[in-house]
Design a protein around this motif. Structure first.
Motif, short mmCIF file in Angstrom:
data_model
loop_
_atom_site.label_atom_id
_atom_site.label_comp_id
_atom_site.label_asym_id
_atom_site.label_seq_id
_atom_site.Cartn_x
_atom_site.Cartn_y
_atom_site.Cartn_z
N LEU A 23 17.05 9.63 -5.92
CA LEU A 23 17.70 10.93 -6.21
C LEU A 23 16.84 12.06 -5.63
O LEU A 23 15.65 12.14 -5.92
N ARG A 39 22.41 20.73 -4.24
CA ARG A 39 22.96 19.48 -3.73
C ARG A 39 22.15 18.28 -4.23
O ARG A 39 20.92 18.31 -4.21
N LEU A 40 22.87 17.24 -4.64
CA LEU A 40 22.27 16.00 -5.12
C LEU A 40 22.56 14.90 -4.11
O LEU A 40 23.69 14.74 -3.65
N LYS A 41 21.52 14.13 -3.78
CA LYS A 41 21.68 13.07 -2.78
C LYS A 41 21.07 11.78 -3.29
O LYS A 41 19.95 11.76 -3.80
N THR A 42 21.83 10.69 -3.16
CA THR A 42 21.36 9.36 -3.58
C THR A 42 21.57 8.36 -2.46
O THR A 42 22.27 8.65 -1.47
N PHE A 48 26.94 11.64 -11.87
CA PHE A 48 25.82 12.49 -12.26
C PHE A 48 26.08 13.15 -13.61
O PHE A 48 27.22 13.55 -13.92
N THR A 63 28.97 17.34 -10.34
CA THR A 63 29.20 16.75 -9.03
C THR A 63 27.92 16.81 -8.21
O THR A 63 26.90 17.33 -8.67
N ASP A 64 28.01 16.27 -7.00
CA ASP A 64 26.81 16.28 -6.15
C ASP A 64 26.60 17.61 -5.44
O ASP A 64 25.61 17.79 -4.73
N ALA A 78 21.18 10.41 -12.20
CA ALA A 78 22.07 9.71 -11.27
C ALA A 78 22.26 8.29 -11.78
O ALA A 78 21.28 7.56 -12.00
#
Length: 268
Positions: A23, A39-42, A48, A63-64, A78
């Protein structure tokens, strides 16, 4: 089966996934303009949650991509399809609502001496400026010390930006550096019973005048049109012009003399 029918061979694969997803969160916690997107990134498909404490199992679904409209704070989890989860450190995003208003000094106007401009430049605001009327804002110069204004008329465009990246609108200030004194131009209209004194300046300066007085000052009558001087004895018109910058002209002087006494005949 009892009739020797056989099914197709099928296979089922079971994968034991105990690895938490990676994450990453951008940007870092801090103060940002409204509309900034967190912004979230996996490394795999996840859902999430925003948690109040890192051990919570129930939270707010997010949301991401999260546009900042108000404060966002807590722990972000995440969770992959197997239920593995990765919980971030505590994050806190604040939305910058302060209005950025840079201040220019001195005030815009007309000056008879050269001027240096400066801007409010505390630790919270950077100011950018330009003397070019068409230069794009991204090419403005960052202010760091007082700047000399060129002679003539200059429109200074400037804006401020705070540490959160919030920029103000572009402001404008008009300066005129005028070191040239005005000059009074006269025309004298001759008449049978009176003369007319017409005064003007090239730059529409303010003209004040006196008739038969030694000096002209700011309390003297303001010239608004031709001065009519009747042919009686002697008259002296003095006038002085002052422009918007405070420059003063040389003293104008016009003198008229008329002998209106009829001749005396002596008989002896």
């Amino acid at each position: 089966d009892d009739f020797a029918n056989k099914s197709k061979i099928t296979s089922i694969q079971y994968v034991l996934d105990q690895r938490p997803p990676s994450l990453s969160i951008t940007p870092n916690s801090g103060l940002y303009p409204s509309g900034t997107v967190v912004r979230l990134k996996t490394d795999e498909k996840c859902r999430f949650l925003l948690l109040k404490t890192p051990g919570d199992t129930i939270g707010t679904v997010i949301t991401d991509s999260i546009p900042l409209k108000k404060e966002l704070s807590g722990y972000i989890a995440a969770i992959d399809r197997c239920g593995n989860r990765n919980v971030s450190e505590y994050v806190k995003y604040l939305v910058d609502t302060a209005k950025v208003v840079p201040v220019i000094s001195p005030n815009e106007g007309v000056y008879k001496l050269g001027q240096k401009i400066s801007f409010s430049n505390d630790e919270a605001i950077d100011v950018f400026y330009s003397f070019d009327p068409v230069q794009p804002a991204e090419w403005f110069i960052k202010y760091n010390k007082p700047v000399n204004l060129p002679y003539g008329t200059t429109v200074v465009r400037f804006y401020g930006k705070n540490r959160a990246g919030t920029s103000s609108e572009i402001f404008r200030a008009k300066f005129t550096i005028d070191t040239i004194a005005p000059k009074i131009v006269s025309r004298i209209g001759k008449g049978p019973d009176a003369d007319t004194v017409i005064l003007s300046t090239r730059d529409q300066s303010e003209i004040r005048y006196e008739i038969n007085r030694i000096s002209v000052n700011k309390e003297s009558p303001l010239y608004r049109g031709p001065i009519v001087i009747a042919h009686r004895g002697k008259a002296i018109v003095r006038a002085s012009a002052r422009d918007d910058a405070g420059n003063e002209s040389e003293m104008f002087k016009w003198e008229g003399k008329w002998d209106m006494k009829p001749p005396v005949i002596q008989v002896s």
